[in-house]
Design an enzyme around this catalytic site. Sequence first.
Site, PDB file in Angstrom:
ATOM      1  N   CYS A   1      17.231-117.977 -25.119  1.00 51.48           N
ATOM      2  CA  CYS A   1      18.046-117.068 -24.299  1.00 51.48           C
ATOM      3  C   CYS A   1      19.517-117.455 -24.355  1.00 51.48           C
ATOM      4  CB  CYS A   1      17.543-117.064 -22.853  1.00 51.48           C
ATOM      5  SG  CYS A   1      15.947-116.243 -22.680  1.00 51.48           S
TER       6      CYS A   1
ATOM      7  N   GLU B   1      15.740-113.239 -19.088  1.00 51.75           N
ATOM      8  CA  GLU B   1      17.138-113.104 -19.506  1.00 51.75           C
ATOM      9  C   GLU B   1      17.257-112.171 -20.704  1.00 51.75           C
ATOM     10  OE1 GLU B   1      15.404-115.791 -18.825  1.00 51.75           O
ATOM     11  OE2 GLU B   1      16.661-117.519 -18.367  1.00 51.75           O
TER      12      GLU B   1
ATOM     13  N   ASN C   1      10.402-111.716 -16.774  1.00 53.05           N
ATOM     14  CA  ASN C   1       9.608-112.137 -17.930  1.00 53.05           C
ATOM     15  C   ASN C   1       8.391-111.245 -18.119  1.00 53.05           C
ATOM     16  OD1 ASN C   1       8.914-113.529 -15.533  1.00 53.05           O
ATOM     17  ND2 ASN C   1       7.932-115.186 -16.644  1.00 53.05           N
TER      18      ASN C   1
ATOM     19  N   CYS D   1      16.293-120.933 -21.253  1.00 49.10           N
ATOM     20  CA  CYS D   1      15.760-121.638 -22.424  1.00 49.10           C
ATOM     21  C   CYS D   1      16.744-121.510 -23.591  1.00 49.10           C
ATOM     22  CB  CYS D   1      14.389-121.087 -22.805  1.00 49.10           C
ATOM     23  SG  CYS D   1      14.449-119.537 -23.744  1.00 49.10           S
TER      24      CYS D   1
END
Length: 163
Positions: free
Chosen positions: A110, A74, A61, A107
Amino acid sequence: MKQQSHITYETFPDWEALSPEERQLLQEALTAAGKAYAPYSGFAVGACVRLEDGTLVRGNNQENASYPQGLCAERVALFAASAIHPGKRITGIALVAPASPTPLSPCGGCRQVLLEYEQRQQSPIPVLMGSVNGPVLRVAQAADLLPFCFSKENLTADAPERQ
Ligand code: THU
């Protein structure tokens, strides 16, 4: 009319129960998490994509002082894989967050991105959701993570004219 939908997923008590290739993918994701830029949340996440020729592409991230501009691990990995290796099929993705004792669940954004790559390549992308030395969850295809998805099929020529 009521209808039901169900998904299939597998659970593993720890990494030992996985194949060596899967363990490697999770390990790469964990290594990537160590290089995350997450000064605002303090929640580092790592992901690793495997391509059909065995190439591994890591992501983590990337946060920003303007919070919404940050990006999840991701998507960093998926976009990098597609940008650097266009046309190569994705054969798996693993994700892990060192601070999470339970399997890291991607999430919604993603999932949407992952699913589009799966639909585009017309072959399933298994997703390994890991925790460090703890339980792992596996779905055999990204589609299992996003029922009733929005996709390019919704953008048909018959759709009302767009501005
Ligand atoms: N995050 C990811 O990178 N992947 C996920 O699956 C969930 C959340 C990031 C976004 C943000 O940088 C931090 O974790 C806290 O939400």
